[in-house]
Design a protein around this motif. Structure first.
Motif, PDB file in Angstrom:
ATOM      1  N   TRP A   1      -9.989  17.407  20.521  1.00 37.69           N
ATOM      2  CA  TRP A   1     -11.192  18.227  20.549  1.00 37.69           C
ATOM      3  C   TRP A   1     -12.248  17.703  19.588  1.00 37.69           C
ATOM      4  O   TRP A   1     -13.384  18.167  19.606  1.00 37.69           O
TER       5      TRP A   1
ATOM      6  N   MET B   1      -8.274  24.484  26.300  1.00 32.50           N
ATOM      7  CA  MET B   1      -7.250  23.434  26.363  1.00 32.50           C
ATOM      8  C   MET B   1      -7.133  22.902  27.780  1.00 32.50           C
ATOM      9  O   MET B   1      -7.091  21.712  28.012  1.00 32.50           O
TER      10      MET B   1
ATOM     11  N   ASP C   1      -3.956  15.960  21.999  1.00 33.33           N
ATOM     12  CA  ASP C   1      -5.125  16.776  22.278  1.00 33.33           C
ATOM     13  C   ASP C   1      -6.282  16.179  21.502  1.00 33.33           C
ATOM     14  O   ASP C   1      -6.093  15.587  20.429  1.00 33.33           O
TER      15      ASP C   1
ATOM     16  N   ASP D   1      -2.225  16.736  16.414  1.00 33.17           N
ATOM     17  CA  ASP D   1      -2.799  16.721  17.749  1.00 33.17           C
ATOM     18  C   ASP D   1      -1.776  16.472  18.841  1.00 33.17           C
ATOM     19  O   ASP D   1      -2.065  16.684  20.015  1.00 33.17           O
ATOM     20  N   LEU D   2      -0.605  16.025  18.482  1.00 29.96           N
ATOM     21  CA  LEU D   2       0.395  15.787  19.516  1.00 29.96           C
ATOM     22  C   LEU D   2       0.839  17.127  20.102  1.00 29.96           C
ATOM     23  O   LEU D   2       1.014  18.101  19.369  1.00 29.96           O
ATOM     24  N   PRO D   3       1.008  17.164  21.421  1.00 31.60           N
ATOM     25  CA  PRO D   3       1.371  18.417  22.083  1.00 31.60           C
ATOM     26  C   PRO D   3       2.651  19.047  21.507  1.00 31.60           C
ATOM     27  O   PRO D   3       2.833  20.253  21.599  1.00 31.60           O
TER      28      PRO D   3
ATOM     29  N   LYS E   1       0.045  12.234  25.172  1.00 30.63           N
ATOM     30  CA  LYS E   1      -1.374  12.037  24.873  1.00 30.63           C
ATOM     31  C   LYS E   1      -1.818  13.163  23.937  1.00 30.63           C
ATOM     32  O   LYS E   1      -1.649  14.337  24.252  1.00 30.63           O
TER      33      LYS E   1
END
Ligand SMILES: [Zn+2]
Ligand SMILES: [Zn+2]
Ligand SMILES: [Zn+2]
Ligand SMILES: [Zn+2]
Lengths: 406, 406, 406, 406
Positions: free
Chosen positions: A373, A401, A371, A262-264, A369
């Motif tokens: 979902w 996104m 992501d 999930d990290l960008p 931060k």
């Protein structure tokens, strides 16, 4: 090492764990992606068929670094995964060919170094799409069949986000009669169905796993937080499997429940987070003190990271130093041979243990931060598809996104 | 590629530079140190004799990534270096054996891919100890002799901090009649004797180098600053060698004149500074636009970094895409095959080009202050020794470090 | 202090500089903006008329902190500035009223503390709009007339980005016969017409300024870099005015030539950059060692920052400690009275001198890239307007910002 | 505002909370320390006697910023505190004089603006030294007596780390018949005796507090995390006091249970952590949405921070805009009057809301590890002393600090 290269039979994994530490190998998928043999996205291991020499060389480097185990390079090599979303590897090379080649290579190198071969399976798209126990176990069996045929030394179910799926995996693995290790890719906050880390450990142990632990998704220290919870729950339930951990070699203090994916920065800009050998030594020591006896690495672990584990726990392994340490003095002492004096001055443990390495990127932050979902097993978005995601789909996802960003 | 694998003779380096871009290979020393085959400190390449298979595999990975050149792994392989400060490699394996083995391996892989072989020499302890031109050139000749005997395609003098020494190197290299490339490991502030970057370039060109540039010590963008100065000075002096750059794949905005070696993190905690493939693509594009036509990498460059150079300049190379790109879609498009939708949403150029990757280390700064002892050629501290630095010496150096810290 | 509160006449500024250090006061504009009396944007000082009690209190705080000077709060109080771009302060309160009130307050407080009063003028929109010497000097004279009428102790031309304009200012100031100080808001890279910092200093000195230096736009250490260049050029030209510096109390290592205004955080998110008292003590010491004898602060300097200057240079000022130091033990010793022991343990100079304060913002970077539109005097965009910028204009500017971002 | 400056009686605090939002004032201790009137370490408010004009001016600035309340500057003004550890303020000025002067000033300014006066008490050394309920309540009564004599509008017990002590405080405060507000300086992890934040809230409410909340020790957002827990527990227990929060204006994501005092930067290097007005607006909005109706600030809050609270909640306060907003356009619109166009382009809400302000300190990290000695009430180290801590004691504490560092 606790094995005899010639003659006496190799000690099995449980025996080795009883007597001391087992050092695992590192992260094949990411290492081979960087070397040009694995495609990021599908992350599948057809390289065992396409470029066995590259897979072999990497196995050798991990053994040279002190790994006791050669895990078959079969991560994500279930048929359903190989077909997933436009990756036609399953048509180009069958799942069985890929798995068999993986076994061949692992065995060849393991024999060179008196190591163990572990046959590995992982979570499946079939589970995520909600197809049920039978279908999922059928996928597992395809790979297990090959492992058994090749008489691997033990079996490893790793990279599971849902304890239910790993229970199903353990069940099938136990049928073989071989030792079974089970790792979930979860952190201190537990699995994707809300089951706590401790409860996951208890369920894996009750399902029959001889070795229980965590792999991937989180950095070494966050994984150890998860392992603390697992150990506490196992102790409380009076269950005593061996403990195992194979974390990322990427620092992820900012990851949320689902880990680094999930990290960008996942997966193409994780470079700043790569652990140093000193961070890995620190991890290995803390893991050992926690009572973990099978210590290796997952994504991001390169040979020198495994060497760091071996070197940190050399005493605990009867003074064993791997071959790779012939090219590595402890704690930076190798620097005493450097031309420039201000570098020779860094040839001290105290120096490297306390250094806080700068990122070299003043225009970048230290944390991201993730992501968020929040979808998981069964959700429409995750249903397995064989056709490639279209450009239109990407646009829609990009729009989602933007809307989701806090 | 601009070569024929069978039949027609390979085009030489100058011809290829005339027609387009030459992609160099990456950083053998650091890559093999991480794989366990090179010892940090001495940084010498006895692996060509001890583990040719590892050296061969790395060459193959760079070729697979699109490198046009296989540099012989002979960095720091002068006899004096091999004996320096307690590294007895020269006694275990002679300098000539090491250099010969390097040639063998480079040639073997170069032939597989229609690549060029470059024989490489670098700066010597002999120069730093003030032993004079004859002694220094004698060291060079030992290696060059082997390169000529093996009929390498061209010669490269790289990693020189003093323009005087590289002039002596070029002089000897020119005797062979082969094309000569010369790179200094300096940045925008010039060499260690106070000669400006521009003046260094002019002197290298006047000494006869066909290709002139910079390698190592600084990150891609700082190196390009140095190259801008070199180009300006060459233009002003009406000299037109080809331009070449092979920077670190570590970000070093905080390095001082002597480059990354002075950074406190050198060499064992540089991990946070590793460049991403996107930063390398950006570098390759800027290098090309500056007029540089030989673009490769030095320490820290792994195969995927070279692949990034190849992919960025594919059009400029007639649409050529290396084999490694079969496992790599452009700009993250490979993510469209990922299981999780929020990762598929990152399958866009715009996303990766603009991402500012977090370091994952909130307790660490983004920049460091380099150590600054300011000594160079001839200073007592640098005189060549063959005995290992003693523990007492390390203590003294550590004390000096404490006193020197601002 | 070098003055007698009653009886003996106050020593003038040149006399005080000859004998030792003059401590300036701090940043009225920014301090009063935070207190609610100055509007960010126009930055004009009508508070001298609207809320003299607030201006008086701030003057008192600076004097209590050891300031030797009360600068009249007349920054940007030229008529043209007061009318600029929709700020109707000039209609509400005339320029002369504002300036007179400033003189009243400054004198009142200066007399309480035996301090000097400095009448200050700064750069004008008239100059930026290219209206020429006569018009510009006419603006200056309006303010100077009031300062002379109030018999201020000396005059200060500060905050000039173009040396030509400050030369015109010095010319007019010299007519008064009073001592003249001149500061430009430039950094090491010189003024906005490309004149080097050193050349600017020489021109200010040749124009007749008794005291020459830099104020605003850059952090204390960058300002000192600029001062080093000024001093070197003055020495070379055999000119010997006194040196003066009044930097920002914001760290700006990432500012470009035009200073902090171009930083994305200007003016409402500069908080992380605020200097600590220790950084100011360090600055004061370095300024003194450079030979600067008039040391104060500009934007961001609060009373405790000026107190830090006074405390650092107490010895050099004959042991003088300001009243504010009755509430401040040196180097954190005041902490020895704290309830909690781990805070008492910080009551040491060594501790605070070496601390690297964390930002508390892990999601933010440490540096920014300045905006860079590169326009200056005369450009259409800068022509003086009296009507407020419309919403449509803001939209256009925002669009231009997006296009300009690298 | 919900008051009439002349004529109709002022609405009380409970009435105002019922009708809408009450904006508190800011951090007197830290603001006056920076202005030179409070000594860091003891943090006592003798300035009410020594420099009432400074205290008055600060009160006025907060009222001008929209504060509805003037808290008497009586923090730490219990007799025992005034005598603690070498601060002889109690001998120089009696506790009663200090408290009386505080009431005078608060009332004077409150009357100017139709504000409420709150008499404030805080935790005592007597409690920490284990002297028991009677002794502690006796200390409280000394201050309360003065507040009652001055007929303050309501009473506030703030800055308590132990719920037991605040219960004792509330008990005494209730005797007066005036509205009682109670705040603890705790975070989401609860108080120093291990009582959860939620349980603390319930106990404060059951003790009779009309208003319950948190102040100090943590940044705005961490405080809101604590408030979420408090609200949840109060709702569950069917208790409905009004909610109140007055956090630090320093970012402390890295603080541990005991808050910012344990951070290495406390108290003299907190500057990088200062909140911007936008962060405060964000906080005010989130606080309001959480159901908190008394919103103010503690240490670090300057007048412009309180103005930010007022501006964010203007609509909720019937469109009221404080006087200070005459010098402040919303969301940076004041920049539309700036000389330079690239600054006018920042005159947009979107810009400031999304900006991630750089720290300007690339050599510093973003987070710190708090000191962690883990002692609390009753421990030997904390016993009250009247003699100053000696130099020898400081050395011992420094040694303990070194040993304790992880
Ligand atoms: Zn992994
Ligand atoms: Zn290199
Ligand atoms: Zn300023
Ligand atoms: Zn506070």
């Amino acid at each position: 090492k606790m094995s005899e290269a010639n003659g006496a039979p190799k000690k099995g994994v449980l025996e080795r764990l009883k007597e001391g530490v087992v050092v695992g190998d590192g992260g094949f998928v990411f290492a081979l992606e960087k070397r040009g043999y694995v495609k990021a996205g599908p992350w599948t291991p057809e390289a065992t068929v396409e470029h066995p020499e590259a897979v072999r060389q990497l196995h050798r480097e991990f053994v040279r670094a002190g790994a006791d185990v050669c895990q078959t390079f079969t991560f994500y090599a279930s048929d359903d995964k190989l077909e997933n979303r436009g990756n036609y590897a399953n048509k180009t090379h069958t799942g069985s060919k890929i798995n068999q080649a993986a076994c061949d290579i692992a065995k060849e190198v393991a024999d060179e170094g008196g190591c163990l071969v572990a046959g590995g399976i992982s979570q499946t798209p079939t589970y995520l799409s909600g197809k049920g126990k039978e279908a999922v176990q059928a996928e597992f069996r395809k790979q297990i069949k090959i492992f058994v045929a090749n008489d691997v030394d033990f079996l490893l179910a790793e990279y599971y986000e849902h304890v239910e799926e790993v229970e199903w995996a353990i069940e099938v693995l136990k049928e073989t009669g071989k030792p079974v290790a089970a790792n979930m890719c979860i952190g201190p906050e537990g699995d994707m169905h809300g089951v706590s880390a401790g409860e996951c450990a208890v369920r894996m142990a009750r399902a029959g796993a001889d070795i229980v632990g965590i792999n991937c998704h989180f950095d070494p220290f966050v994984c150890l937080e998860g392992m603390r919870k697992m150990k506490a729950a196992l102790d409380k339930a009076d269950l005593h499997p061996y403990l195992m951990v194979q974390p990322l070699a990427y620092m992820t203090p900012d990851a949320s429940k689902q880990g680094f994916i999930d990290l960008p920065e996942f997966p193409f800009a994780l470079e700043p987070r790569v652990c140093s050998r000193w961070e890995i030594q620190k991890f290995a020591r803390e893991a050992y003190e926690l009572g973990i006896r099978y210590i290796g690495g997952c994504c991001g672990f390169e040979p020198y990271h495994i060497r760091a584990v071996s070197e940190e726990l050399s005493k605990e392994r009867g003074g064993f130093m791997p071959e790779g340490s012939q090219k590595h003095d402890q704690w930076g002492l190798g620097l005493r041979l450097h031309t420039k004096p201000w570098v020779r001055a860094r040839a001290r443990r105290e120096y490297w243990e306390n250094l806080k390495p700068a990122s070299g990127r003043p225009f970048c932050p230290s944390c991201s931060k993730p992501d968020n979902w929040g979808v998981t097993a069964g959700d429409d978005m995750l249903k397995q598809k064989t056709e490639a995601t279209t450009e239109e789909e990407i646009k829609q996802l990009a729009a989602k996104m933007r809307d989701t960003v806090s």
